[in-house]
Design a protein around this motif. Structure first.
Motif, PDB file in Angstrom:
ATOM      1  N   GLU A  17       0.843  -1.528  -0.063  1.00  0.00           N
ATOM      2  CA  GLU A  17       0.366  -0.107   0.417  1.00  0.00           C
ATOM      3  C   GLU A  17       1.023   1.190  -0.053  1.00  0.00           C
ATOM      4  OE1 GLU A  17      -3.263  -0.628  -0.192  1.00  0.00           O
ATOM      5  OE2 GLU A  17      -4.229  -1.828   0.771  1.00  0.00           O
ATOM      6  N   GLY A  18       1.087   1.639  -0.744  1.00  0.00           N
ATOM      7  CA  GLY A  18       1.499   3.411  -0.642  1.00  0.00           C
ATOM      8  C   GLY A  18       1.042   4.572  -0.624  1.00  0.00           C
ATOM      9  N   ASP A  19       1.115   6.019  -0.393  1.00  0.00           N
ATOM     10  CA  ASP A  19       0.884   6.421   0.566  1.00  0.00           C
ATOM     11  C   ASP A  19      -0.717   7.121  -0.043  1.00  0.00           C
ATOM     12  OD1 ASP A  19       2.974   6.889   2.350  1.00  0.00           O
ATOM     13  OD2 ASP A  19       3.871   8.729   1.057  1.00  0.00           O
ATOM     14  N   PHE A  20      -0.714   7.044  -1.608  1.00  0.00           N
ATOM     15  CA  PHE A  20      -2.110   7.485  -1.945  1.00  0.00           C
ATOM     16  C   PHE A  20      -3.448   6.416  -2.125  1.00  0.00           C
ATOM     17  CE2 PHE A  20      -4.845   7.255  -5.059  1.00  0.00           C
ATOM     18  CZ  PHE A  20      -5.189   8.351  -5.662  1.00  0.00           C
ATOM     19  N   GLU A  21      -2.628   4.919  -1.427  1.00  0.00           N
ATOM     20  CA  GLU A  21      -3.948   4.147  -0.817  1.00  0.00           C
ATOM     21  C   GLU A  21      -4.088   4.524   0.577  1.00  0.00           C
ATOM     22  OE1 GLU A  21      -2.245   2.807  -4.750  1.00  0.00           O
ATOM     23  OE2 GLU A  21      -0.889   2.986  -2.746  1.00  0.00           O
ATOM     24  N   LEU A  22      -2.985   4.729   1.039  1.00  0.00           N
ATOM     25  CA  LEU A  22      -2.996   4.717   2.432  1.00  0.00           C
ATOM     26  C   LEU A  22      -4.332   6.406   2.788  1.00  0.00           C
ATOM     27  CD1 LEU A  22      -2.426   4.972   5.959  1.00  0.00           C
ATOM     28  CD2 LEU A  22      -0.551   6.546   5.509  1.00  0.00           C
ATOM     29  N   TYR A  23      -3.624   7.464   2.097  1.00  0.00           N
ATOM     30  CA  TYR A  23      -4.591   8.594   2.218  1.00  0.00           C
ATOM     31  C   TYR A  23      -5.913   8.640   2.187  1.00  0.00           C
ATOM     32  CZ  TYR A  23      -0.584   9.570   5.058  1.00  0.00           C
ATOM     33  OH  TYR A  23       0.397   9.948   5.862  1.00  0.00           O
ATOM     34  N   VAL A  24      -6.165   8.319   0.387  1.00  0.00           N
ATOM     35  CA  VAL A  24      -7.116   8.385  -0.247  1.00  0.00           C
ATOM     36  C   VAL A  24      -8.368   7.560  -0.790  1.00  0.00           C
ATOM     37  CG1 VAL A  24      -8.038   8.954  -2.692  1.00  0.00           C
ATOM     38  CG2 VAL A  24      -5.894   9.812  -1.886  1.00  0.00           C
ATOM     39  N   THR A  25      -7.892   6.488  -0.214  1.00  0.00           N
ATOM     40  CA  THR A  25      -8.260   4.885   0.139  1.00  0.00           C
ATOM     41  C   THR A  25      -8.924   4.861   1.662  1.00  0.00           C
ATOM     42  OG1 THR A  25      -7.319   3.629  -0.784  1.00  0.00           O
ATOM     43  CG2 THR A  25      -8.372   4.789  -2.852  1.00  0.00           C
ATOM     44  N   PRO A 241       4.245  -1.193  -6.723  1.00  0.00           N
ATOM     45  CA  PRO A 241       3.349   0.320  -6.914  1.00  0.00           C
ATOM     46  C   PRO A 241       3.108  -0.778  -8.153  1.00  0.00           C
ATOM     47  CG  PRO A 241       5.425   0.267  -5.926  1.00  0.00           C
ATOM     48  CD  PRO A 241       6.088  -1.087  -5.794  1.00  0.00           C
ATOM     49  N   LEU A 242       3.501  -1.452  -9.378  1.00  0.00           N
ATOM     50  CA  LEU A 242       3.107  -1.296 -10.621  1.00  0.00           C
ATOM     51  C   LEU A 242       1.850  -2.437 -10.344  1.00  0.00           C
ATOM     52  CD1 LEU A 242       6.047  -2.700 -12.045  1.00  0.00           C
ATOM     53  CD2 LEU A 242       5.045  -0.227 -12.435  1.00  0.00           C
ATOM     54  N   CYS A 243       1.884  -3.321  -9.137  1.00  0.00           N
ATOM     55  CA  CYS A 243       0.327  -3.732  -9.390  1.00  0.00           C
ATOM     56  C   CYS A 243      -0.783  -2.711  -8.963  1.00  0.00           C
ATOM     57  CB  CYS A 243       0.582  -5.031  -7.828  1.00  0.00           C
ATOM     58  SG  CYS A 243       1.951  -6.465  -8.699  1.00  0.00           S
ATOM     59  N   ASN A 244      -0.084  -1.740  -7.676  1.00  0.00           N
ATOM     60  CA  ASN A 244      -1.496  -0.741  -7.685  1.00  0.00           C
ATOM     61  C   ASN A 244      -2.182  -0.191  -8.505  1.00  0.00           C
ATOM     62  OD1 ASN A 244      -1.292  -1.659  -5.259  1.00  0.00           O
ATOM     63  ND2 ASN A 244       0.539  -0.166  -4.016  1.00  0.00           N
ATOM     64  N   ILE A 245      -1.056   0.073  -9.251  1.00  0.00           N
ATOM     65  CA  ILE A 245      -1.659   0.759 -10.897  1.00  0.00           C
ATOM     66  C   ILE A 245      -2.435  -0.001 -12.146  1.00  0.00           C
ATOM     67  CG2 ILE A 245      -0.395   1.562 -13.143  1.00  0.00           C
ATOM     68  CD1 ILE A 245       1.731   2.480 -12.185  1.00  0.00           C
ATOM     69  N   LEU A 246      -2.481  -1.351 -11.717  1.00  0.00           N
ATOM     70  CA  LEU A 246      -2.664  -2.446 -12.273  1.00  0.00           C
ATOM     71  C   LEU A 246      -4.617  -2.531 -12.632  1.00  0.00           C
ATOM     72  CD1 LEU A 246      -0.669  -4.721 -13.415  1.00  0.00           C
ATOM     73  CD2 LEU A 246      -1.047  -3.816 -15.212  1.00  0.00           C
ATOM     74  N   THR A 247      -4.619  -2.510 -10.766  1.00  0.00           N
ATOM     75  CA  THR A 247      -5.800  -2.626 -10.011  1.00  0.00           C
ATOM     76  C   THR A 247      -6.653  -1.473 -10.664  1.00  0.00           C
ATOM     77  OG1 THR A 247      -4.875  -2.001  -7.880  1.00  0.00           O
ATOM     78  CG2 THR A 247      -5.333  -4.788  -8.649  1.00  0.00           C
TER      79      THR A 247
END
Length: 300
Positions: A17-25, A241-247
């Protein structure tokens, strides 16, 4: 604990989980999970609400009116918050189940099936029947495999680094054996039904990852502090992070931008080219280091 620490406690791992996932979702999802726990709502009920809201967004994407599109965008974001909340709520309350995980994954697929059909209806007057052929390839082939293999790699990463208890990695042969023990009676038919499709879903991921399938039984016998597990994590971590882009997040950003400029077909092109190339690249990287580690272990 502060809010960030409480959110982190409900997440599987910061590795995936990146920062975008942490704060936005994840943070909005956590707040919804707190609300649903206070209301004594079961995680599967949250999943079903997520499916309903996400699928309903397709109606607003079928329109050429920008205001309707904006409503659809909000509904899809809302559905994603609930999609995060159901897993966080399940971990907070100890109500994690296989049927919940399967339904959660199926829900996301169902969102996009409805959205693709909605956009196809919108584009049909200009594109004709060709748009249905495009969305069939983009949605039922590209999208399904991209999200499937990304989710599979994230679960592999958790399985290697945290063990069975920290992962949701399933194996098709074990699921098949479980399904075979069930009967088509009133008590067991539903579990047998969803396992029938889940087994086939898992087999698609396993066929895409033959080198890892050779490595998997060797890693399974290793203790958690084995250097090979640490090496696997080192190689796998840059792919997360590439897997997060794909989802979800990146594809939805592109979908929203394509709707804002009035050309939703751009999203399908992005999915069939950029995301599909990224899927092949991610598989190549993962298979390469899996092969390398397998060869290393066989040489010992």
């Amino acid at each position: 604990m502060n809010l960030k620490q409480r959110v982190l406690s409900t997440m599987k791992s910061r590795d995936i989980e990146g920062d975008f996932e942490l704060y936005v979702t994840r943070t909005p999802g956590y707040l919804w999970a707190i609300f649903f726990r206070w209301m004594h709502v079961h995680p599967i009920a949250v999943t079903l609400m997520s499916i309903l809201i996400g699928c309903s967004s397709a109606y607003f994407f079928a329109s050429n009116d920008l205001r309707s599109n904006l409503i659809g965008m909000f509904m899809l974001i809302w559905a994603n918050w609930y999609d995060c909340a159901d897993g966080q709520l399940a971990r907070m309350t100890g109500q994690t189940t296989l049927v919940g995980r399967v339904l959660d994954g199926f829900g996301g697929e169902l969102w996009f099936i409805c959205i693709y059909i909605g956009i196809a209806i919108r584009l049909y007057p200009v594109w004709g029947m060709w748009i249905f052929l495009i969305i069939f390839w983009a949605g039922f082939y590209c999208h399904s495999r991209q999200c499937g293999v990304a989710d599979y790699y994230r679960n592999i990463h958790l399985w290697v680094t945290l063990g069975t208890e920290g992962s949701e990695l399933d194996k098709s042969n074990e699921l098949q054996q479980r399904m075979d023990r069930l009967h088509w009676n009133r008590q067991e038919w539903f579990e047998k039904f969803y396992l029938f499709f889940y087994v086939r879903y898992m087999r698609i991921q396993e066929r895409q990852t033959p080198e890892f399938q050779l490595l998997c039984p060797l890693i399974e016998r290793m203790p958690m502090d084995d250097p090979v597990r640490q090496q696997f994590r080192k190689e796998s971590l840059p792919l997360m992070p590439l897997c997060n882009i794909l989802t979800f997040d990146t594809r939805v950003i592109v979908l929203f931008l394509s709707l804002l400029i009035g050309h939703p077909w751009v999203y399908f092109v992005f999915e069939m080219t950029v995301l599909e190339a990224l899927r092949f690249y991610t598989i190549h990287r993962h298979e390469s280091f899996s092969h390398k580690l397998h060869q290393k272990l066989c040489a010992i």
